[in-house]
Motif scaffolding. Structure first.
Motif, PDB file in Angstrom:
ATOM      1  N   THR A 173      -6.687   2.687  -5.479  1.00  0.00           N
ATOM      2  CA  THR A 173      -7.082   2.047  -4.402  1.00  0.00           C
ATOM      3  C   THR A 173      -7.851   0.838  -4.314  1.00  0.00           C
ATOM      4  O   THR A 173      -8.263   0.503  -5.694  1.00  0.00           O
TER       5      THR A 173
ATOM      6  N   SER B 247       0.782   4.139  -2.908  1.00  0.00           N
ATOM      7  CA  SER B 247       0.612   5.490  -2.426  1.00  0.00           C
ATOM      8  C   SER B 247       1.624   6.467  -3.320  1.00  0.00           C
ATOM      9  O   SER B 247       1.459   7.387  -3.633  1.00  0.00           O
TER      10      SER B 247
ATOM     11  N   ASN C 217       0.910  -1.209   0.125  1.00  0.00           N
ATOM     12  CA  ASN C 217      -0.075  -0.126   0.016  1.00  0.00           C
ATOM     13  C   ASN C 217       0.971   1.372  -0.072  1.00  0.00           C
ATOM     14  O   ASN C 217       0.394   2.354  -0.424  1.00  0.00           O
TER      15      ASN C 217
ATOM     16  N   ALA D  84     -14.471   2.265   2.683  1.00  0.00           N
ATOM     17  CA  ALA D  84     -13.491   2.832   1.751  1.00  0.00           C
ATOM     18  C   ALA D  84     -13.579   3.787   0.868  1.00  0.00           C
ATOM     19  O   ALA D  84     -14.769   3.684   0.200  1.00  0.00           O
TER      20      ALA D  84
ATOM     21  N   ALA E 293      -8.110  -2.247  -7.635  1.00  0.00           N
ATOM     22  CA  ALA E 293      -7.965  -1.085  -8.639  1.00  0.00           C
ATOM     23  C   ALA E 293      -7.641  -1.361  -9.869  1.00  0.00           C
ATOM     24  O   ALA E 293      -7.256  -2.467 -10.292  1.00  0.00           O
TER      25      ALA E 293
END
Length: 178
Positions: free
Chosen positions: A51, A7, A3, A164, A60
């Motif tokens: 995401t 990002s 993750n 989310a 994603a």
């Protein structure tokens, strides 16, 4: 770790699309510099979902975008429309934006709108269910009648069975029609 890497990639991609128009416009000068752009345009490019909602059909996804901007008179407002798609379905996003001139023929903007998913439950670059969308971006007229644009969109609670939010990074090339 995965993750964090996603990002980092998303932030790096967005940063490059935000900075590129500023660098391109830095060397362009004219006798009467125009602040911002009043261009109405249509464009096409990429849409990258960065995401996942953590459930099946939340992954994603990468796809394309069609974007349009219609400047609303002498106000700092524009009506915008976006279609984000992948190989499974599309998200149709009407938006209203506030445009801020930041350089010669370049605007930054913030948007608010709503995402309508063509087939709820199937992933798009912006989640898999209808949601409120906020975003920010930059657009720049880089040649006569040609624009480049990039933006990031956040779909609030955009995944089924998950709290989310979905994030999509979009960019492309547009043609000025007015």
């Amino acid at each position: 770790m995965k993750n964090i890497l996603k990002s980092f990639v998303a932030i790096s991609a967005l940063s490059s699309f935000v900075v590129a128009p500023l660098i391109i416009n830095a060397g362009q000068a004219s006798a009467q510099p125009q602040r911002g752009t009043d261009a109405s345009y249509v464009g096409a490019g990429f849409a990258a979902g960065v995401t996942s909602g953590g459930q099946v059909n939340d992954a994603a996804s990468f796809g394309g975008n069609l974007t349009g901007r219609l400047k609303l008179g002498n106000t700092p407002l524009s009506a915008r429309g976006n279609v984000l798609w992948n190989d499974q379905t599309t998200a149709i996003i009407p938006e209203l934006s506030v445009d801020v001139p930041i350089a010669n023929r370049t605007n930054a903007f913030v948007t608010g709108g709503y995402s309508f998913i063509e087939q709820n439950g199937l992933p798009t670059p912006l989640g898999n269910r209808d949601s409120v969308v906020v975003g920010a971006g930059v657009e720049s007229e880089v040649a006569k009648n040609f624009m480049i644009y990039s933006n990031a969109k956040v779909g609030l609670r955009a995944y089924q069975n998950s709290p989310a939010s979905a994030v999509s990074i979009n960019g492309g090339v547009g043609y000025r029609f007015r």
